[in-house]
Design an enzyme around this catalytic site. Structure first.
Site, PDB file in Angstrom:
ATOM      1  N   ASP A 189      66.592  80.005  41.425  1.00 37.01           N
ATOM      2  CA  ASP A 189      65.751  80.733  41.950  1.00 37.01           C
ATOM      3  C   ASP A 189      65.660  82.075  41.406  1.00 37.01           C
ATOM      4  OD1 ASP A 189      64.108  82.419  44.014  1.00 37.01           O
ATOM      5  OD2 ASP A 189      65.694  82.772  44.855  1.00 37.01           O
ATOM      6  N   ASP A 219      57.369  84.215  40.916  1.00 36.42           N
ATOM      7  CA  ASP A 219      58.569  83.771  41.729  1.00 36.42           C
ATOM      8  C   ASP A 219      58.566  82.459  41.705  1.00 36.42           C
ATOM      9  OD1 ASP A 219      60.814  84.025  43.300  1.00 36.42           O
ATOM     10  OD2 ASP A 219      59.614  83.851  45.132  1.00 36.42           O
TER      11      ASP A 219
END
Length: 466
Positions: free
Chosen positions: A142, A346
């Site tokens: 992530d 992201d």
């Protein structure tokens, strides 16, 4: 009287010429509108998950590994269909975006409350080895998180994971961090137990958390070993973690994996996310100089003075059909001095979110260019959908995202996606009332997205998954 009569034909000729000119101009404008072919693919079928052999070359300053989408592990845990998995993905996405927006709007910019995993990301994961000898487990990756952590035994409270919980007593390389050490002080809120061992706690916006002993351990990526990685050994963990053993944070903060290992791998990493609708191939993650493709178009990284985790970039506009959308001004994406607003790249958000005025302008321009396609009812967060049932190929307006110094032309499959098994496709952007805009992983598909922390830039290389 004769003089006035003599001027009338001239006026009529001028008027006729003006009408013809406008007509030709309008016709040329229509001809110049740019489209691209779109081959239709249904929602991805469920595939059996398999990992490659852990026997790749162990070059010391570079390594690569496979990434898999969470939808490929979910069927291992429950009876799922492509339609139900997609709906779950949108639910995770909504929670994720709400959390990111809340974090960037608050005055408490502690990186310890940022994790894509508990906030519904957990979108991509890989298999890596923990400890010595290595025990291989699933780990979520992530770019919106920093702290690396895994579940550890003994568990006071642990969620269910697909692999055995890591036992640090069976690893010869596990080492607890002392309370007064520089590594312990890097934590935002370090704790200390009665034997002078550093404790960490990461809490999340949905009530999830991980708590345990802060330590260093060896991680193995195929045959590449990375020693002394600071990570949390969690003995008490709760949350929406979907079978993974923990999280490998790829953010910009001081405890993220790229920051910790920056010198060894040149402070560079990249990933390429394959289109899940068209292929069951895994995606890839590369660390080191090999992470940078020669055809990469770079845009500078921007710095948020209040928050060091996220990858902020400058978005200056978006084109539809070859023409910049007039209503999308660079000022809509400004990152202000208080840390609000801006645009981040992201890996844990699926659908790109734009501030509401920018989204409405983009949506309206796309609707106008796609007026020949049969409209369908809204679906979840999508308000621009089409009924393409019975078709195998259509033409759709081109979409180009303009970053500072880099124009990224999106394949049609990166912005028109199937949402059910009946031929409904939706425009895969959404608006947000938050000041924060997010470039999601659907729009990143097929590009090699390069994070070059040494040169403080992010890049996009088309056809980077080849």
């Amino acid at each position: 009287m004769d003089g006035r009569k003599g001027k009338k034909p001239i006026f009529l000729i001028f008027f006729f010429f003006l009408v013809v000119t406008i007509s030709i101009s309008s016709s040329n404008s229509s001809l110049q509108f740019q489209y691209q072919p779109f081959l239709l693919n249904s929602l991805p079928k469920l595939h059996t998950l398999s990992f490659e052999s852990e026997s790749e070359s162990d070059i010391s300053n570079t390594f690569s590994l496979n990434l898999h989408h969470v939808d490929y592990i979910s069927p291992l845990l429950s009876n799922s269909t492509p339609d139900s998995l997609f709906k779950l993905r949108l639910l995770r996405d909504a929670v994720r975006v709400k959390s990111l927006s809340t974090i960037t709007q608050t005055n408490d910019f502690s990186s310890s409350v940022i994790s894509g995993l508990a906030q519904g990301s957990g979108e991509y994961f890989t298999r890596l080895g923990l400890g010595t000898p290595p025990k291989y487990v699933y780990m979520v990756l992530d770019t919106g998180s920093d702290v690396v952590w895994v579940q550890c035994s003994p568990c006071r409270k642990c969620y269910s994971q697909s692999d055995p919980v890591f036992d640090p007593t069976k690893s010869t390389s596990f080492l607890g961090v002392t309370c007064g050490s520089p590594l312990c002080r890097r934590l935002d809120s370090p704790g200390c137990n009665n034997i002078n061992k550093c404790l960490y706690q990461v809490s999340y916006g949905d009530g999830s958390f991980t708590f345990g002993e802060f330590s260093t351990e060896t991680l193995t990526f195929r045959k590449t070993k990375v020693d002394n990685v600071a990570l949390g050994c969690g003995h008490d963990n709760q949350g929406l973690f979907v079978a993974a053993a923990g999280l490998l944070g790829l953010g910009r903060g001081k405890l993220s994996f790229p920051t910790q290992t920056g010198n060894r791998f040149g402070k560079k990493f990249s990933y390429c996310l394959v289109d899940r609708s068209a292929s069951s191939k895994p995606s890839s993650l590369v660390f080191g100089e090999s992470a940078v493709s020669r055809n990469t178009a770079f845009t500078p990284l921007l710095t948020n003075p209040k928050l060091d985790t996220f990858y902020y970039v400058g978005l200056t506009g978006i084109s539809v059909g070859g023409t910049r959308v007039p209503g999308i001004k660079p000022s809509l994406f400004n990152l202000d001095p208080t840390g609000n607003g801006g645009v981040i790249v992201d890996s844990g958000t699926s659908v790109t979110r734009l501030t509401r005025p920018a989204y409405v302008a983009l949506r309206d321009a796309f609707r106008a260019g796609a007026s020949s396609l049969k409209r369908a009812s809204d679906f979840s967060l999508f308000d621009t959908c089409f009924d393409l049932s019975g078709k195998t190929e259509v033409k759709v307006p081109t979409v180009v995202m303009h970053f500072t110094g880099a124009d990224v032309s999106l394949p049609a499959s990166n912005y028109l996606i199937p949402v059910d098994s009946d031929g409904k496709y939706c425009f895969a952007f959404a608006g947000t009332i938050s000041g924060l805009s997010i470039i999601g992983n659907i729009q990143q598909q097929g590009f090699r997205v390069v994070f070059d922390l040494e040169s403080n830039r992010v890049g996009f290389a088309p056809r980077g998954c080849v």
